[in-house]
Design a protein around this motif. Sequence first.
Motif, PDB file in Angstrom:
ATOM      1  N   GLY A 100      -5.246   4.530   6.127  1.00 47.34           N
ATOM      2  CA  GLY A 100      -5.388   4.105   7.509  1.00 47.34           C
ATOM      3  C   GLY A 100      -4.528   2.932   7.893  1.00 47.34           C
ATOM      4  N   HIS A 101      -3.556   2.575   7.039  1.00 50.05           N
ATOM      5  CA  HIS A 101      -2.694   1.427   7.307  1.00 50.05           C
ATOM      6  C   HIS A 101      -1.356   1.874   7.873  1.00 50.05           C
ATOM      7  CE1 HIS A 101      -5.088  -0.538   3.794  1.00 50.05           C
ATOM      8  NE2 HIS A 101      -5.752  -0.616   4.945  1.00 50.05           N
ATOM      9  N   ALA A 102      -0.857   1.145   8.853  1.00 51.32           N
ATOM     10  CA  ALA A 102       0.465   1.434   9.401  1.00 51.32           C
ATOM     11  C   ALA A 102       1.532   1.136   8.353  1.00 51.32           C
ATOM     12  CB  ALA A 102       0.707   0.600  10.655  1.00 51.32           C
ATOM     13  N   THR A 103       2.567   1.952   8.345  1.00 50.46           N
ATOM     14  CA  THR A 103       3.670   1.771   7.400  1.00 50.46           C
ATOM     15  C   THR A 103       4.970   1.560   8.169  1.00 50.46           C
ATOM     16  OG1 THR A 103       4.358   4.106   7.275  1.00 50.46           O
ATOM     17  CG2 THR A 103       2.496   3.437   5.882  1.00 50.46           C
ATOM     18  N   ASP A 127       0.843  -1.183   0.000  1.00 52.73           N
ATOM     19  CA  ASP A 127       0.000   0.000   0.000  1.00 52.73           C
ATOM     20  C   ASP A 127       0.887   1.245   0.000  1.00 52.73           C
ATOM     21  OD1 ASP A 127      -1.796   1.992   0.452  1.00 52.73           O
ATOM     22  OD2 ASP A 127      -2.715   1.083   2.206  1.00 52.73           O
ATOM     23  N   SER A 128       0.865   1.981  -1.100  1.00 55.52           N
ATOM     24  CA  SER A 128       1.770   3.125  -1.217  1.00 55.52           C
ATOM     25  C   SER A 128       1.033   4.453  -1.152  1.00 55.52           C
ATOM     26  CB  SER A 128       2.570   3.042  -2.521  1.00 55.52           C
ATOM     27  OG  SER A 128       1.696   3.088  -3.635  1.00 55.52           O
ATOM     28  N   ALA A 129      -0.059   4.503  -0.406  1.00 52.89           N
ATOM     29  CA  ALA A 129      -0.786   5.755  -0.251  1.00 52.89           C
ATOM     30  C   ALA A 129       0.077   6.788   0.472  1.00 52.89           C
ATOM     31  CB  ALA A 129      -2.086   5.519   0.525  1.00 52.89           C
ATOM     32  N   LEU A 130      -0.283   8.046   0.293  1.00 54.18           N
ATOM     33  CA  LEU A 130       0.458   9.156   0.889  1.00 54.18           C
ATOM     34  C   LEU A 130       0.477   9.044   2.415  1.00 54.18           C
ATOM     35  CD1 LEU A 130       0.249  12.855  -0.141  1.00 54.18           C
ATOM     36  CD2 LEU A 130      -0.249  12.252   2.226  1.00 54.18           C
ATOM     37  N   VAL A 131       1.621   9.399   3.000  1.00 61.48           N
ATOM     38  CA  VAL A 131       1.793   9.466   4.448  1.00 61.48           C
ATOM     39  C   VAL A 131       1.910  10.941   4.825  1.00 61.48           C
ATOM     40  CG1 VAL A 131       3.313   8.913   6.387  1.00 61.48           C
ATOM     41  CG2 VAL A 131       2.900   7.205   4.593  1.00 61.48           C
ATOM     42  N   SER A 140       3.194  17.443  17.602  1.00 63.64           N
ATOM     43  CA  SER A 140       3.161  18.714  18.319  1.00 63.64           C
ATOM     44  C   SER A 140       4.509  19.139  18.883  1.00 63.64           C
ATOM     45  CB  SER A 140       2.135  18.644  19.459  1.00 63.64           C
ATOM     46  OG  SER A 140       2.448  17.579  20.343  1.00 63.64           O
ATOM     47  N   GLY A 141       5.581  18.401  18.560  1.00 61.21           N
ATOM     48  CA  GLY A 141       6.882  18.797  19.081  1.00 61.21           C
ATOM     49  C   GLY A 141       7.973  17.846  18.663  1.00 61.21           C
ATOM     50  N   PRO A 142       9.207  18.110  19.103  1.00 62.29           N
ATOM     51  CA  PRO A 142      10.331  17.242  18.763  1.00 62.29           C
ATOM     52  C   PRO A 142      10.098  15.820  19.274  1.00 62.29           C
ATOM     53  CG  PRO A 142      11.101  19.318  19.695  1.00 62.29           C
ATOM     54  CD  PRO A 142       9.623  19.263  19.921  1.00 62.29           C
ATOM     55  N   GLY A 143      10.701  14.858  18.574  1.00 57.62           N
ATOM     56  CA  GLY A 143      10.570  13.471  18.994  1.00 57.62           C
ATOM     57  C   GLY A 143      10.648  12.532  17.813  1.00 57.62           C
ATOM     58  N   THR A 144      10.483  11.255  18.088  1.00 58.17           N
ATOM     59  CA  THR A 144      10.508  10.213  17.065  1.00 58.17           C
ATOM     60  C   THR A 144       9.112   9.611  16.952  1.00 58.17           C
ATOM     61  OG1 THR A 144      12.830   9.705  17.507  1.00 58.17           O
ATOM     62  CG2 THR A 144      11.545   8.042  16.343  1.00 58.17           C
ATOM     63  N   TYR A 145       8.598   9.589  15.748  1.00 57.43           N
ATOM     64  CA  TYR A 145       7.249   9.114  15.487  1.00 57.43           C
ATOM     65  C   TYR A 145       7.332   7.954  14.500  1.00 57.43           C
ATOM     66  CZ  TYR A 145       6.296  13.650  17.585  1.00 57.43           C
ATOM     67  OH  TYR A 145       6.269  14.732  18.431  1.00 57.43           O
ATOM     68  N   GLY A 146       7.171   6.731  14.991  1.00 54.86           N
ATOM     69  CA  GLY A 146       7.348   5.555  14.153  1.00 54.86           C
ATOM     70  C   GLY A 146       6.028   5.010  13.632  1.00 54.86           C
ATOM     71  N   ALA A 147       6.143   4.116  12.643  1.00 54.08           N
ATOM     72  CA  ALA A 147       4.977   3.420  12.068  1.00 54.08           C
ATOM     73  C   ALA A 147       3.849   4.385  11.726  1.00 54.08           C
ATOM     74  CB  ALA A 147       4.495   2.330  13.009  1.00 54.08           C
ATOM     75  N   LEU A 148       4.183   5.440  10.984  1.00 57.35           N
ATOM     76  CA  LEU A 148       3.170   6.412  10.577  1.00 57.35           C
ATOM     77  C   LEU A 148       2.101   5.724   9.733  1.00 57.35           C
ATOM     78  CD1 LEU A 148       5.529   9.345   9.522  1.00 57.35           C
ATOM     79  CD2 LEU A 148       4.239   9.150  11.662  1.00 57.35           C
ATOM     80  N   ILE A 149       0.851   6.139   9.894  1.00 61.96           N
ATOM     81  CA  ILE A 149      -0.207   5.580   9.052  1.00 61.96           C
ATOM     82  C   ILE A 149      -0.280   6.352   7.741  1.00 61.96           C
ATOM     83  CG2 ILE A 149      -1.556   4.757  11.007  1.00 61.96           C
ATOM     84  CD1 ILE A 149      -3.436   7.157  10.572  1.00 61.96           C
ATOM     85  N   ASN A 150      -0.834   5.697   6.716  1.00 64.11           N
ATOM     86  CA  ASN A 150      -1.036   6.384   5.445  1.00 64.11           C
ATOM     87  C   ASN A 150      -2.504   6.778   5.308  1.00 64.11           C
ATOM     88  OD1 ASN A 150      -2.465   4.087   4.530  1.00 64.11           O
ATOM     89  ND2 ASN A 150      -0.653   3.228   3.540  1.00 64.11           N
ATOM     90  N   GLU A 151      -2.834   7.405   4.186  1.00 68.12           N
ATOM     91  CA  GLU A 151      -4.193   7.925   4.029  1.00 68.12           C
ATOM     92  C   GLU A 151      -5.242   6.836   3.909  1.00 68.12           C
ATOM     93  OE1 GLU A 151      -3.713  12.418   2.304  1.00 68.12           O
ATOM     94  OE2 GLU A 151      -3.928  10.814   0.811  1.00 68.12           O
TER      95      GLU A 151
END
Length: 223
Positions: free
Chosen positions: A59-62, A23-27, A46-57
């Motif tokens: 709704g799937h985890a990447t 699934d290559s939808a936009l993240v 909302s601030g500095p940090g590491t944000y893993g496994a972002l979902i795509n449009e």
Amino acid sequence: MKSFSMTCACLIALLFAASVYGDSALVGVDFGPELQQVPRNWTSVSGPGTYGALINENGHATGIGLEVVLLSGSVLVASDAVAGTSTIPSHNTSLTQISGILSSQEAGNELNLLFYGLDEGTEYTVWIFGLRSDLGYSQLVEISGVGEEDNFSQSGGRGELSVNESIGSSARNLSSYSRIYKPTSNGELSLRIASVNGYFLAGVAIQKRGSDDSECFVSISSQ
């Protein structure tokens, strides 16, 4: 005897892309205060940090993650900001909820946005969004992956959403603002933002290329 012949210019390519790329939808990532409204299936940051496994449009985890790092300066503020509707590009997922920013109003400050977990050798489209509600703004963006660094300035007036190097327009599709890059061998793309008299970021988005731009035709004949 009947025989059927099928000609499909890209059916095999699409099936291959689906198996290889998934699934290559936009993240999308929307910057701003906690609990802000964001475009559907975008991630609020909302601030500095590491944000893993972002979902795509979809709704799937990447496997894509984002690190937000202050390179200089000590203050990064999450606040509300409203983009004029005429400056919000059209997109299959409405972007009208892009409505907050991360900002620093100190000259000379720098912020780094690092996408990781990308596929080496694969092209990605990147969009970075600038916005300020009270005054105009100007900032410098440097994007680096494989090859030469790409530099451009981003600026806009009060309430104008900028998309990469241009002011957004509701008459244009988001894809028309595309800038394309390949990640490093470590699967990383770095976006460095330097302030002129501060920087004001509304969001950032990334999308793998190769499986959404194809056109198929099918021809079936019998005899």
